[in-house]
Design an enzyme around this catalytic site. Structure first.
Site, PDB file in Angstrom:
ATOM      1  N   THR A 135       9.979  -9.693  -5.370  1.00 35.23           N
ATOM      2  CA  THR A 135       9.841 -10.886  -6.446  1.00 35.23           C
ATOM      3  C   THR A 135       9.953 -10.333  -7.764  1.00 35.23           C
ATOM      4  OG1 THR A 135       7.340 -10.997  -6.204  1.00 35.23           O
ATOM      5  CG2 THR A 135       8.699 -12.312  -4.622  1.00 35.23           C
ATOM      6  N   GLU A 139       0.902  -1.438  -0.038  1.00 37.16           N
ATOM      7  CA  GLU A 139       0.128  -0.018   0.031  1.00 37.16           C
ATOM      8  C   GLU A 139       1.005   1.323   0.066  1.00 37.16           C
ATOM      9  OE1 GLU A 139       0.014  -2.248   2.477  1.00 37.16           O
ATOM     10  OE2 GLU A 139      -2.138  -3.219   2.375  1.00 37.16           O
ATOM     11  N   GLY A 140       2.150   1.071   0.197  1.00 35.77           N
ATOM     12  CA  GLY A 140       3.060   2.313   0.433  1.00 35.77           C
ATOM     13  C   GLY A 140       3.185   2.554   1.821  1.00 35.77           C
ATOM     14  N   LYS A 141       3.172   1.631   2.615  1.00 36.17           N
ATOM     15  CA  LYS A 141       3.496   1.935   4.137  1.00 36.17           C
ATOM     16  C   LYS A 141       4.748   2.361   4.300  1.00 36.17           C
ATOM     17  CE  LYS A 141       2.533  -2.518   4.980  1.00 36.17           C
ATOM     18  NZ  LYS A 141       2.180  -3.047   3.692  1.00 36.17           N
ATOM     19  N   HIS A 156       9.837  -2.557   1.055  1.00 39.55           N
ATOM     20  CA  HIS A 156       9.427  -1.147   1.343  1.00 39.55           C
ATOM     21  C   HIS A 156      10.404  -0.401   0.217  1.00 39.55           C
ATOM     22  CE1 HIS A 156       7.392  -1.664   5.525  1.00 39.55           C
ATOM     23  NE2 HIS A 156       6.669  -2.099   4.455  1.00 39.55           N
ATOM     24  N   LEU A 203      -2.587   8.697  -5.186  1.00 40.17           N
ATOM     25  CA  LEU A 203      -3.562   8.967  -5.697  1.00 40.17           C
ATOM     26  C   LEU A 203      -3.368   9.658  -7.164  1.00 40.17           C
ATOM     27  CD1 LEU A 203      -6.677  10.089  -5.388  1.00 40.17           C
ATOM     28  CD2 LEU A 203      -5.918  12.288  -4.699  1.00 40.17           C
ATOM     29  N   ASP A 204      -1.987  10.087  -7.666  1.00 44.33           N
ATOM     30  CA  ASP A 204      -1.638  10.381  -8.686  1.00 44.33           C
ATOM     31  C   ASP A 204      -1.565   9.630  -9.904  1.00 44.33           C
ATOM     32  OD1 ASP A 204       0.555   9.604  -6.951  1.00 44.33           O
ATOM     33  OD2 ASP A 204       1.735   9.810  -8.787  1.00 44.33           O
ATOM     34  N   GLN A 222       3.199  -6.518   5.053  1.00 42.02           N
ATOM     35  CA  GLN A 222       1.796  -6.951   4.247  1.00 42.02           C
ATOM     36  C   GLN A 222       0.636  -5.984   4.506  1.00 42.02           C
ATOM     37  OE1 GLN A 222       3.979  -9.543   6.033  1.00 42.02           O
ATOM     38  NE2 GLN A 222       5.088  -9.316   4.444  1.00 42.02           N
TER      39      GLN A 222
HETATM   40  P1  IMP Z   1       4.506 -15.405   2.029  1.00 44.08           P
HETATM   41  O1  IMP Z   1       4.289 -14.032   2.881  1.00 44.08           O
HETATM   42  O2  IMP Z   1       5.699 -15.388   1.230  1.00 44.08           O
HETATM   43  O3  IMP Z   1       4.172 -16.563   2.491  1.00 44.08           O
HETATM   44  O4  IMP Z   1       3.243 -15.237   0.671  1.00 44.08           O
HETATM   45  C1  IMP Z   1       1.912 -15.456   1.164  1.00 44.08           C
HETATM   46  C2  IMP Z   1       1.044 -14.665   0.323  1.00 44.08           C
HETATM   47  O5  IMP Z   1       1.603 -13.053   0.794  1.00 44.08           O
HETATM   48  C3  IMP Z   1       1.503 -14.370  -1.173  1.00 44.08           C
HETATM   49  O6  IMP Z   1       0.315 -14.181  -1.801  1.00 44.08           O
HETATM   50  C4  IMP Z   1       2.485 -13.156  -1.390  1.00 44.08           C
HETATM   51  O7  IMP Z   1       2.575 -12.634  -2.557  1.00 44.08           O
HETATM   52  C5  IMP Z   1       1.870 -12.372  -0.067  1.00 44.08           C
HETATM   53  N1  IMP Z   1       2.888 -11.443   0.130  1.00 44.08           N
HETATM   54  C6  IMP Z   1       3.835 -11.592   1.102  1.00 44.08           C
HETATM   55  N2  IMP Z   1       4.359 -10.550   1.547  1.00 44.08           N
HETATM   56  C7  IMP Z   1       3.848  -9.431   0.613  1.00 44.08           C
HETATM   57  C8  IMP Z   1       4.189  -8.144   0.653  1.00 44.08           C
HETATM   58  O8  IMP Z   1       5.055  -7.717   1.235  1.00 44.08           O
HETATM   59  N3  IMP Z   1       3.475  -7.344  -0.366  1.00 44.08           N
HETATM   60  C9  IMP Z   1       2.401  -7.999  -0.964  1.00 44.08           C
HETATM   61  N4  IMP Z   1       2.134  -9.253  -1.034  1.00 44.08           N
HETATM   62  C10 IMP Z   1       2.716 -10.173   0.067  1.00 44.08           C
END
Ligand code: IMP
Length: 428
Positions: A302, A15-17, A42, A333-334, A225
């Site tokens: 990834t 989300e941009g935390k 991040h 928002l941009d 997350q």
């Molecule tokens: P894990 O955390 O690697 O076990 O992945 C579980 C799920 O969470 C997968 O769908 C990942 O793509 C998602 N996920 C894990 N970390 C992030 C993150 O920082 N941002 C977005 N998705 C995440």
């Protein structure tokens, strides 16, 4: 804002935390990460330099601030050290500004290999994890067989525990996944040598943070997350293995819930998700790629393409409730500036034709529900030169106000670009 605050993702992560924490960190003394591991990513841009932080709290980028990794985080020592080396090379001095909980569970090399094998075995039902060993490490934690950072203080005991657990893991792996490489003695020694560099940073984080609070220092708790990836409240089983929601800030640092302070939710002005799992407002058609390009929606960790969707107020309302969100930071928002019309989902239509404003628990309901949209006019002009909320075009203001009305929370920050300065503050 109250003395301490929790920053929590209100969607599916990304989300941009990092940027919000970086911006709020100015008003706090300590930034403490409470869960997750190097699955997070991040991105913070400071002075034209891009920093990607996976384990280190974003507060580390601000001189004079202390960064803390809480007990709820799972640490891969090798990736932590790589990150530390990279930021020090970029001229950021860490020194004693970093504290790591001695109760953190450690990611060992077999956690990654087991995860990769398990994902492969799941076939079409795969979760689409980040392959960082997060799930298996939390499994071992809950299974009461994990290794913790404090174990590194006694290398002999660590070595012994490591050999014992590796023997077990190797037996299991050879039976279940014939392709998994067993963890050998040499790998254990290499790991131990690297991991021991973590020892000087280890403290009892609960004691440290509570003592700092007594001395009047303010803490910003940083979640990784997002709510819909939370193990309890997310779109199970397509979730991560930790408590990403605000409650995790307490168990993940050893600071009591009465001391956490305000909860700031972070949401993009639209929605994204990486990996598999339900995503009701995922865009069908060319606008999906358009949002991805404009928002540069590719995973920090990834490099995967993020799935893109319109803003989902059903999911956000749920996040407001689960986390007790007091204020919302609205990022990017941009990215919506080029769209003539902006659909916003306000309800879901379920398989039986009924409509709901509540986020469903069952995976099939989430998979098959249809979003019901209200369409708002776009503003179709760039936002990058704005310095104050009052300069927002009327349609952009309308978009923000609709969110506030429907969620019953104030939008405190609005992100209008990547740079640190591209943030409009609405509430002091
Ligand atoms: P894990 O955390 O690697 O076990 O992945 C579980 C799920 O969470 C997968 O769908 C990942 O793509 C998602 N996920 C894990 N970390 C992030 C993150 O920082 N941002 C977005 N998705 C995440």
């Amino acid at each position: 804002m109250s003395k301490n605050a929790v920053v929590v993702g209100a969607q599916w992560g990304d989300e941009g935390k990092g940027k919000v924490v970086d911006s709020l960190a100015e008003h706090f003394d300590i930034v403490a990460r409470y869960q997750g591991g190097a699955n997070a990513g991040h991105t913070v841009v400071v002075g034209g330099k891009k920093f990607i932080l996976q384990l280190l709290p974003s507060g580390i980028l601000r001189p004079g601030k202390t960064a803390v990794i809480g007990n709820g985080v799972v640490v891969d020592p090798l990736s932590l050290l790589k990150e530390l080396d990279a930021i020090e090379k970029a001229g950021i001095e860490v020194g004693d500004r970093l504290r790591i909980s001695d109760r953190c569970h450690l990611i060992l090399p077999y956690h990654r290999t087991h995860e990769a094998a398990a994902e492969q075995a799941r076939g079409v039902g795969k979760i689409g994890t980040t392959a960082k060993g997060i799930g298996p490490t939390y499994e071992d934690k809950a299974g009461r067989r994990g290794l913790r950072a404090c174990d590194l203080r006694d290398p002999e005991v660590f070595r012994r525990k490591c050999h014992e657990v590796a023997a077990d893991k190797n037996r299991l792996a050879t039976a279940l996944f014939p392709n998994v490489q067993p963890l050998g003695d040499e790998m254990i020694e290499q790991y131990l040598a690297a991991a021991s560099r973590m020892v000087p940073y280890l403290v009892n984080v609960s004691a440290f943070l509570n003592a700092e609070m007594q001395n009047g220092r303010r803490i910003l708790f940083e979640g990784a997350q997002g709510t819909l990836l939370d193990l309890d409240h997310g779109t199970y089983p397509f979730v991560t293995s930790s408590s990403a929601a605000a409650g995790g800030a307490s168990t993940g640092t050893g600071v009591g819930p009465t001391r956490l302070g305000a909860v700031v939710g972070v949401s993009k002005a639209y929605a994204t998700r990486v990996g598999e799992g339900p995503f009701p407002t995922e865009i069908e058609g060319p606008d999906q790629a358009r949002v991805r390009e404009l928002g540069e929606e590719y995973g920090t960790t990834t490099g995967r393409e993020r799935r893109c969707g319109w803003l989902d107020l059903v999911a956000l309302r749920y996040a407001v409730r689960v986390n007790g969100i007091d204020q919302l930071a609205l990022t990017k928002l941009d990215v919506l500036s080029e769209f003539a019309e902006l659909p916003v989902c306000t309800r879901y239509r379920l398989r039986d034709g009924s409509e709901t404003e509540d986020f469903p628990a069952h995976q099939s309901d989430c998979h098959h529900c249809e979003p019901v949209y209200e369409t708002l006019p776009g503003w179709e002009q760039p936002l990058d030169s704005l310095t104050d909320v009052s300069e927002l075009p009327a349609a952009a203001r309308g978009y923000v106000e609709l969110i506030e009305q429907r969620l019953g929370v104030e939008v405190c920050l609005i992100g209008t670009g990547r740079e640190r300065e591209r943030v409009l503050q609405r509430v002091a």
